[in-house]
Design a protein around this motif. Structure first.
Motif, PDB file in Angstrom:
ATOM      1  N   ALA A  91      29.208  -2.751  -2.215  1.00  0.00           N
ATOM      2  CA  ALA A  91      28.617  -4.075  -2.445  1.00  0.00           C
ATOM      3  C   ALA A  91      27.423  -4.015  -3.390  1.00  0.00           C
ATOM      4  O   ALA A  91      27.052  -5.032  -3.988  1.00  0.00           O
ATOM      5  N   ASN A  92      26.821  -2.817  -3.510  1.00  0.00           N
ATOM      6  CA  ASN A  92      25.642  -2.633  -4.370  1.00  0.00           C
ATOM      7  C   ASN A  92      25.851  -1.395  -5.242  1.00  0.00           C
ATOM      8  O   ASN A  92      25.236  -0.340  -5.012  1.00  0.00           O
ATOM      9  N   PRO A  93      26.702  -1.497  -6.257  1.00  0.00           N
ATOM     10  CA  PRO A  93      27.062  -0.325  -7.065  1.00  0.00           C
ATOM     11  C   PRO A  93      25.898   0.297  -7.828  1.00  0.00           C
ATOM     12  O   PRO A  93      26.003   1.444  -8.279  1.00  0.00           O
ATOM     13  N   ASP A  94      24.773  -0.412  -7.950  1.00  0.00           N
ATOM     14  CA  ASP A  94      23.618   0.131  -8.669  1.00  0.00           C
ATOM     15  C   ASP A  94      22.693   0.946  -7.766  1.00  0.00           C
ATOM     16  O   ASP A  94      21.667   1.449  -8.222  1.00  0.00           O
ATOM     17  N   ILE A  95      23.044   1.044  -6.468  1.00  0.00           N
ATOM     18  CA  ILE A  95      22.202   1.791  -5.527  1.00  0.00           C
ATOM     19  C   ILE A  95      23.005   2.940  -4.925  1.00  0.00           C
ATOM     20  O   ILE A  95      24.128   2.750  -4.460  1.00  0.00           O
ATOM     21  N   ASP A  96      22.406   4.107  -4.924  1.00  0.00           N
ATOM     22  CA  ASP A  96      23.027   5.302  -4.339  1.00  0.00           C
ATOM     23  C   ASP A  96      22.210   5.722  -3.122  1.00  0.00           C
ATOM     24  O   ASP A  96      20.998   5.959  -3.229  1.00  0.00           O
ATOM     25  N   VAL A  97      22.853   5.792  -1.956  1.00  0.00           N
ATOM     26  CA  VAL A  97      22.167   6.168  -0.717  1.00  0.00           C
ATOM     27  C   VAL A  97      22.501   7.617  -0.366  1.00  0.00           C
ATOM     28  O   VAL A  97      23.662   7.963  -0.161  1.00  0.00           O
ATOM     29  N   GLN A  98      21.475   8.435  -0.309  1.00  0.00           N
ATOM     30  CA  GLN A  98      21.663   9.832   0.109  1.00  0.00           C
ATOM     31  C   GLN A  98      21.441   9.917   1.618  1.00  0.00           C
ATOM     32  O   GLN A  98      20.362   9.623   2.120  1.00  0.00           O
ATOM     33  N   TYR A  99      22.475  10.316   2.330  1.00  0.00           N
ATOM     34  CA  TYR A  99      22.413  10.408   3.796  1.00  0.00           C
ATOM     35  C   TYR A  99      21.955  11.799   4.218  1.00  0.00           C
ATOM     36  O   TYR A  99      22.454  12.817   3.730  1.00  0.00           O
ATOM     37  N   VAL A 100      21.003  11.834   5.160  1.00  0.00           N
ATOM     38  CA  VAL A 100      20.555  13.092   5.762  1.00  0.00           C
ATOM     39  C   VAL A 100      20.603  12.917   7.275  1.00  0.00           C
ATOM     40  O   VAL A 100      19.866  12.109   7.836  1.00  0.00           O
ATOM     41  N   GLY A 101      21.478  13.640   7.926  1.00  0.00           N
ATOM     42  CA  GLY A 101      21.601  13.560   9.379  1.00  0.00           C
ATOM     43  C   GLY A 101      20.715  14.585  10.064  1.00  0.00           C
ATOM     44  O   GLY A 101      20.792  15.775   9.749  1.00  0.00           O
ATOM     45  N   ILE A 102      19.876  14.126  10.983  1.00  0.00           N
ATOM     46  CA  ILE A 102      18.957  15.012  11.699  1.00  0.00           C
ATOM     47  C   ILE A 102      19.181  14.825  13.195  1.00  0.00           C
ATOM     48  O   ILE A 102      19.230  13.697  13.687  1.00  0.00           O
TER      49      ILE A 102
ATOM     50  N   GLY B 212       0.817  -1.205   0.000  1.00  0.00           N
ATOM     51  CA  GLY B 212       0.000   0.000   0.000  1.00  0.00           C
ATOM     52  C   GLY B 212       0.846   1.247   0.000  1.00  0.00           C
ATOM     53  O   GLY B 212       1.594   1.493   0.931  1.00  0.00           O
ATOM     54  N   GLY B 213       0.740   2.079  -1.058  1.00  0.00           N
ATOM     55  CA  GLY B 213       1.534   3.289  -1.145  1.00  0.00           C
ATOM     56  C   GLY B 213       2.935   2.977  -1.626  1.00  0.00           C
ATOM     57  O   GLY B 213       3.457   1.892  -1.404  1.00  0.00           O
ATOM     58  N   GLY B 214       3.552   3.925  -2.326  1.00  0.00           N
ATOM     59  CA  GLY B 214       4.901   3.703  -2.810  1.00  0.00           C
ATOM     60  C   GLY B 214       4.941   2.605  -3.854  1.00  0.00           C
ATOM     61  O   GLY B 214       3.941   2.254  -4.469  1.00  0.00           O
ATOM     62  N   ALA B 215       6.137   2.062  -4.071  1.00  0.00           N
ATOM     63  CA  ALA B 215       6.313   1.013  -5.073  1.00  0.00           C
ATOM     64  C   ALA B 215       7.556   0.205  -4.746  1.00  0.00           C
ATOM     65  O   ALA B 215       8.477   0.699  -4.093  1.00  0.00           O
ATOM     66  N   GLU B 216       7.595  -1.038  -5.199  1.00  0.00           N
ATOM     67  CA  GLU B 216       8.753  -1.892  -4.972  1.00  0.00           C
ATOM     68  C   GLU B 216       9.981  -1.398  -5.723  1.00  0.00           C
ATOM     69  O   GLU B 216      11.100  -1.511  -5.250  1.00  0.00           O
ATOM     70  N   GLY B 217       9.793  -0.836  -6.906  1.00  0.00           N
ATOM     71  CA  GLY B 217      10.933  -0.385  -7.693  1.00  0.00           C
ATOM     72  C   GLY B 217      11.713  -1.558  -8.264  1.00  0.00           C
ATOM     73  O   GLY B 217      11.301  -2.718  -8.165  1.00  0.00           O
ATOM     74  N   ASP B 218      12.861  -1.246  -8.857  1.00  0.00           N
ATOM     75  CA  ASP B 218      13.662  -2.304  -9.483  1.00  0.00           C
ATOM     76  C   ASP B 218      14.905  -2.668  -8.676  1.00  0.00           C
ATOM     77  O   ASP B 218      15.768  -3.398  -9.146  1.00  0.00           O
ATOM     78  N   GLY B 219      14.990  -2.136  -7.446  1.00  0.00           N
ATOM     79  CA  GLY B 219      16.145  -2.468  -6.613  1.00  0.00           C
ATOM     80  C   GLY B 219      17.408  -1.734  -6.989  1.00  0.00           C
ATOM     81  O   GLY B 219      18.492  -2.076  -6.513  1.00  0.00           O
ATOM     82  N   LYS B 220      17.281  -0.715  -7.826  1.00  0.00           N
ATOM     83  CA  LYS B 220      18.437   0.079  -8.243  1.00  0.00           C
ATOM     84  C   LYS B 220      18.117   1.562  -8.066  1.00  0.00           C
ATOM     85  O   LYS B 220      17.003   1.933  -7.716  1.00  0.00           O
ATOM     86  N   GLY B 221      19.106   2.395  -8.298  1.00  0.00           N
ATOM     87  CA  GLY B 221      18.880   3.834  -8.251  1.00  0.00           C
ATOM     88  C   GLY B 221      19.109   4.431  -6.880  1.00  0.00           C
ATOM     89  O   GLY B 221      19.833   3.884  -6.048  1.00  0.00           O
ATOM     90  N   LYS B 222      18.431   5.542  -6.619  1.00  0.00           N
ATOM     91  CA  LYS B 222      18.677   6.337  -5.419  1.00  0.00           C
ATOM     92  C   LYS B 222      17.654   6.060  -4.332  1.00  0.00           C
ATOM     93  O   LYS B 222      16.467   5.900  -4.605  1.00  0.00           O
ATOM     94  N   ILE B 223      18.126   5.986  -3.102  1.00  0.00           N
ATOM     95  CA  ILE B 223      17.241   5.981  -1.936  1.00  0.00           C
ATOM     96  C   ILE B 223      17.769   7.019  -0.944  1.00  0.00           C
ATOM     97  O   ILE B 223      18.958   7.354  -0.943  1.00  0.00           O
ATOM     98  N   VAL B 224      16.872   7.523  -0.114  1.00  0.00           N
ATOM     99  CA  VAL B 224      17.224   8.542   0.882  1.00  0.00           C
ATOM    100  C   VAL B 224      17.098   7.930   2.276  1.00  0.00           C
ATOM    101  O   VAL B 224      16.093   7.279   2.591  1.00  0.00           O
ATOM    102  N   PHE B 225      18.119   8.151   3.092  1.00  0.00           N
ATOM    103  CA  PHE B 225      18.137   7.647   4.468  1.00  0.00           C
ATOM    104  C   PHE B 225      18.244   8.809   5.438  1.00  0.00           C
ATOM    105  O   PHE B 225      19.170   9.623   5.355  1.00  0.00           O
TER     106      PHE B 225
END
Length: 451
Positions: A75-86, A40-53
């Motif tokens: 270990a996962n060169p197809d995924i880019d993690v954008q870090y946001v420290g709060i 419900g809501g969002g999408a599974e996606g293809d397991g690649k690309g950008k995610i935000v943490f």
């Protein structure tokens, strides 16, 4: 299910509009066919690309999270993690704002203390079915898993994968204690004796630093229940809190009486970062905090000048502590790339990453293999905390993290009142009676909603 906004004589809203609205939206989503499987809501996606943490303890944990992210991206060169420290003091309000206005990340730090509020707003994805198919299944501390399930608001679903337990610790300066001829503050009587004997205001030396700013309530509750020996947050009926039991009132009067007598006046507004920095840089004898600041003390003082021990024992030699929230990472329902988000959660809580994270933080690992690593035996406070939890010497008073109003009651509503207690402008009894009334109302509403 009844959705309501209640008020007391002071006009305080019992349940925030955001939580009530979120609960309505969550019910609507369920009625429209969301089966709780994460679709419900969002999408599974293809397991690649950008995610935000979003890190819920930005600044303090930024360095180690960036290291884990770098490992993950390698270990996962197809995924880019954008870090946001709060900052931890701003995290809940930031997420609440994003829930209502949009802009939530894919993954975020979700501790037990804030979980119920976010879950009530329908913001989090359930993770049970993902964990069941994961190598993590059966490898995570069962008590931490159950703590997060219980904190979710009563539906027994898992919204956060645990990373660590962060127990309360009494840090004391071994060099100052030795110089003063004092015994280790293993009991509350010794604690109060040391606080007085180590204070010399003329030389700016104090026996203790008390937390009067953000986060003060949990520390005050820990001191209260530790001294009173009361072992349950609710009475036998499950409807009335024990916070204003006469024994707790007496304990808080004694504890709050330390302010300015054996503590710096600046403590009135100190959150944990200021309190820890003050202890590390000055000549203060004792500090109550958690395992998370251990490495800061090592860097500032060296391990030879201090110890971190479980909280003092009280009546009959028994140790009673309030629960510290289990920390974890969760997935937000609006994520458009849930497959990649889960890969990151899975990697971050794996044995290797979990060990690395908790060695840096000085906390008890959630992954059972990480909990066996050699560094734990060398990090004395972590080792002692783990032993105290497992050897039967400690009784934990479980705080009601499951109440959607818990954070409002324990922070916004009562932190200013606790400062009044420290200043002598409000009695400990009035403070605890006020808090008890709010808690009893929140408990009654929660029980009514559960049916």
């Amino acid at each position: 299910m009844k959705i309501s906004i209640l008020g007391d004589s002071t006009g305080r809203r019992r349940t925030s509009t955001a939580v009530a609205l979120g609960a309505v939206l969550a019910l609507t989503a369920t009625a429209c066919g969301d089966d709780g499987s994460g679709g419900g809501g969002g999408a599974e996606g293809d397991g690649k690309g950008k995610i935000v943490f979003w890190d819920n303890n930005g600044g303090v944990r930024t360095e180690i999270w960036k290291e884990i992210i770098a490992d993950f991206e390698k270990a996962n060169p197809d995924i880019d993690v954008q870090y946001v420290g709060i900052a931890s003091t701003e995290y809940q309000s930031k997420v609440d704002t994003a829930i209502q206005g949009g802009g939530l990340p894919d993954v975020g730090g979700i501790s037990a203390s804030m979980l119920a509020g976010f879950a009530a707003q329908g913001a989090l994805d359930t993770l049970d079915f993902r964990l069941a198919k994961s190598p993590l299944n059966g490898k995570l501390n069962k008590d931490m898993i159950e703590s997060l399930r219980a904190a979710g608001g009563g539906d027994d679903k898992l919204y956060s994968i645990p990373t660590s337990a962060n127990n309360g610790v009494l840090y004391y300066r071994t060099d100052l204690f030795e110089k003063a001829g004092l015994e280790e503050p293993a009991t509350w009587d010794r604690f109060y004796e040391a606080a007085e004997k180590l204070t010399d205001k003329g030389r700016n030396e104090f026996g203790y630093t008390i937390r009067g700013g953000a986060g003060s309530i949990a520390q005050a509750l820990d001191a209260m229940y530790g001294q009173s020996g009361i072992t349950s947050f609710w009475d036998a009926s499950g409807k009335k809190t024990t916070v204003n039991d006469p024994k707790n009132v007496e304990a808080l009067e004694k504890y709050a009486g330390l302010f300015k007598k054996v503590t710096p006046a600046a403590d009135l507004n100190n959150d944990f970062t200021k309190m820890v920095a003050q202890w590390d840089s000055g000549t203060i004898g004792m500090l109550n905090h958690n395992l998370g600041s251990y490495q800061d003390h090592v860097k500032a003082l060296t391990a030879e000048k201090f110890r971190g021990i479980p909280q003092p024992t009280g009546p009959g030699g028994k140790r009673v502590q309030v629960s510290n929230p289990v920390d974890g990472v969760g997935m937000f329902k609006t994520s458009k790339n849930k497959e990649a988000a889960w890969k990151f959660i899975e990697f971050a809580t794996s044995a290797q990453s979990n060990s690395k994270f908790n060695e840096s933080a000085g906390q008890v690992p959630a992954h059972t293999d990480a909990a066996k690593d050699e560094w734990i035996s060398k990090a004395e406070p972590t080792k002692l905390a783990a032993e105290a939890l497992n050897d039967g010497s400690t009784t934990i008073v479980q705080l009601p993290y499951y109440l959607p109003d818990w954070n409002t009651i324990s922070k916004a509503d009562n932190e200013p009142n606790f400062q009044k207690v420290l200043l002598g402008d409000m009695s400990a009894k009035d403070f605890l009676d006020t808090m008890a009334e709010q808690l009893d109302e929140a408990q009654a509403e929660w029980q009514e909603q559960r049916g």
